[in-house]
Write an enzyme that holds these catalytic residues in place. Structure first.
Site, short mmCIF file in Angstrom:
data_model
loop_
_atom_site.label_atom_id
_atom_site.label_comp_id
_atom_site.label_asym_id
_atom_site.label_seq_id
_atom_site.Cartn_x
_atom_site.Cartn_y
_atom_site.Cartn_z
N ASP A 288 0.74 -1.28 -0.02
CA ASP A 288 0.01 -0.13 -0.01
C ASP A 288 0.85 1.38 -0.03
OD1 ASP A 288 -2.15 -1.94 0.16
OD2 ASP A 288 -2.07 -1.54 2.35
N GLU B 203 -11.19 1.02 -3.90
CA GLU B 203 -10.49 1.71 -2.54
C GLU B 203 -9.16 2.31 -3.24
OE1 GLU B 203 -9.99 -2.03 -0.75
OE2 GLU B 203 -8.37 -2.88 -2.21
#
Length: 509
Positions: free
Chosen positions: A22, A178
């Protein structure tokens, strides 16, 4: 930790190997800073620095105090800290992140990214996960979250301003929109998101609008990046962030995995950070290949300091690449009790326990070796390869004996034992990546655990299939961590070695 992926006129991906998922990146002058998710590990949110987007050195952890990061013992593995966004605005660094196991979304700031970072500002009006921050020309701060929705935010107080509203959720019907990131580039605001889930269907899509709150039109070439349905060696590509290189060119950092073995393929290092070039065509980003070996960027490469093979634990505290589970009470983990040694005091009795005293570092190479010298005078413990409480291997030493333990789901067993003489002992783990597939079920690697003889000979006690310490078996979002733990009493650790065994190293460590 310093990555070393440059080889002549090429670089190797991932630029940050191992469990560094991420990625969110920002540029400040000639410097680049990048933050990653940390899940159940403490300290949280590793913070890395680079001068060339290729070589990265971990300079700290953003959430490094109990007052910043609370992870209760019932926080599950792959819970905890999700998906930070790191930005620089108005002379400060801003990081917004989600603690799914306690407190929800929070925001911290710093003038120096190496720390200290502020106490968290809670964001009770910001729902969901994967928050992003962007500022428009009049200073309004926009917070965009997974879904993808948006709300105006006062970042100093954490108070939301105005209603929360949906703005764009990517491809209709796509799984898990997302990881939103919002940017002003030229005459448009660009909204970059991940979709398809963080598994093999992962991808990156983009939309643009004239204002930060839309309306947004999707790129006609969406997804602008995905490896779904391909035989590319890098899979699960997504959760990306955009940044400009030193020459003004555009680049993308993103997560991906390197599956190994047969079918369905198992990735064991976690989701890693890759780098890819970006060009602009008709006002839309076009992402170049996410190659394991790629042309070096058109600017001087500037490697940072490499992490030594051995940590002798001579410093007052632990280096930033060392992590523990959920918390790290100083009375249970210290370099101050015995100078030049790391002392661990047992809490949980085994790696199955959520409160086990554990200190580890990420596995960053498909083939590697870890060695540790432990003194068992005051307790028992060992060297472990950990994915979570239900998936781990360990070589454990106790008075007069060394044993190999394996935990796979609900099953745990002692695989092998061997007597050892009294006194300190060197425990050793070697991970060997599979090079040849004997059949479609061939695992990604073999984990061999044992003890070293006084002459340095490796006495292997067990060789275990590595697939059982993979995300495809265990589930979740993390990767392997190699480390030491205390099972009873106190364990004293003189040194810990980690080194790659790959033919082509991805990281000097």
């Amino acid at each position: 930790m310093s990555s070393r992926p440059a080889t002549g006129a090429t670089i190797t991906n991932p630029v940050i190997p191992g469990f560094y998922p991420d990625p969110s990146v920002c540029r400040v002058g000639e410097d680049y800073y990048l933050a990653c998710s940390s899940f159940e590990y403490f300290p949280g949110v590793p913070l890395l620095h680079s001068r060339d987007l290729v070589h990265w050195t971990q300079i700290g952890n953003v959430l490094d105090r109990p007052g910043q990061l609370r992870l209760p013992l019932d926080a599950p593995s792959s819970g905890g800290v999700y998906a930070p966004t790191l930005r620089h605005h108005d002379g400060r660094f801003w990081l917004v992140v989600t603690n799914v196991s306690g407190g929800g979304n929070l925001l911290v700031t710093a003038t120096d990214p190496a720390g200290p970072w502020s106490d968290p500002v809670p964001l009770p009006g910001v729902p969901g996960i994967d928050p992003d921050l962007a500022w428009d020309e009049d200073g309004t701060c926009w917070c965009t979250i997974a879904g993808v929705g948006q709300v105006r935010l006062d970042p100093h107080t954490g108070r939301t301003l105005g209603p929360f509203r949906r703005i764009w959720s990517g491809t209709p019907g796509a799984k898990a929109p997302e990881a939103p990131h919002l940017y002003r580039i030229g005459d448009h605001w660009y909204l970059l998101i991940a979709e398809g889930g963080t598994e093999r269907g992962h991808g990156v899509s983009v939309a643009r609008g004239r204002t930060p709150d839309g309306p947004f039109e999707p790129c006609p070439a969406n997804p602008v990046l995905t490896h779904r349905g391909t035989d590319h060696p890098v899979q699960n590509t997504g959760h990306a962030d955009l940044v400009q290189g030193p020459d003004g060119s555009w680049w993308m950092v993103l997560l991906g995995v390197r599956p190994g073995g047969g079918t369905p393929g198992w990735h064991v290092l976690g989701r890693e950070t890759f780098l890819a070039p970006v060009t602009w065509v008709d006002g839309w980003p076009v992402v170049g290949e996410v190659a394991l070996e790629a042309p070096a960027p058109p600017w001087p490469l500037r490697p940072g300091p490499a992490l030594p093979v051995r940590d002798d634990f001579d410093r007052a505290g632990l280096a930033p690449h060392w992590v523990s589970l959920r918390h790290r009470p100083p009375e249970d983990c210290t370099t101050g009790q015995r100078p030049g040694w790391l002392t661990l005091r047992a809490r949980g009795a085994s790696l199955d326990a959520a409160d086990v005293t554990f200190v580890g570092r990420r596995q960053q190479h498909p083939s590697c070796r870890a060695r540790v010298l432990v003194d068992l005078a005051d307790g028992d413990g060992g060297l472990a390869v950990r994915l979570d409480e239900q998936h781990h291997y360990a070589v454990e030493a106790t008075s007069g004996e060394v044993r190999v333990r394996a935990r796979i789901g609900p099953l745990g067993t002692v695989v092998a034992t061997r007597p050892v003489p009294p006194g300190p002992v060197v425990l050793r783990v070697e991970v060997t990546a599979s090079r040849d597939l004997t059949d479609p079920r061939t695992g990604p690697d073999t984990v061999t655990l044992g003890v070293e003889e006084p002459d340095g000979t490796f006495a292997a006690l067990a060789s275990l299939d590595g697939r059982y310490l993979s995300t495809e078996v265990a589930g979740g979002f993390t990767g392997r961590v190699l480390g030491v733990y205390a099972a009873t009493g106190s364990l004293h650790v003189d040194w810990f070695d980690y080194e790659p065994l790959d033919a082509r190293p991805l990281l000097d460590a």
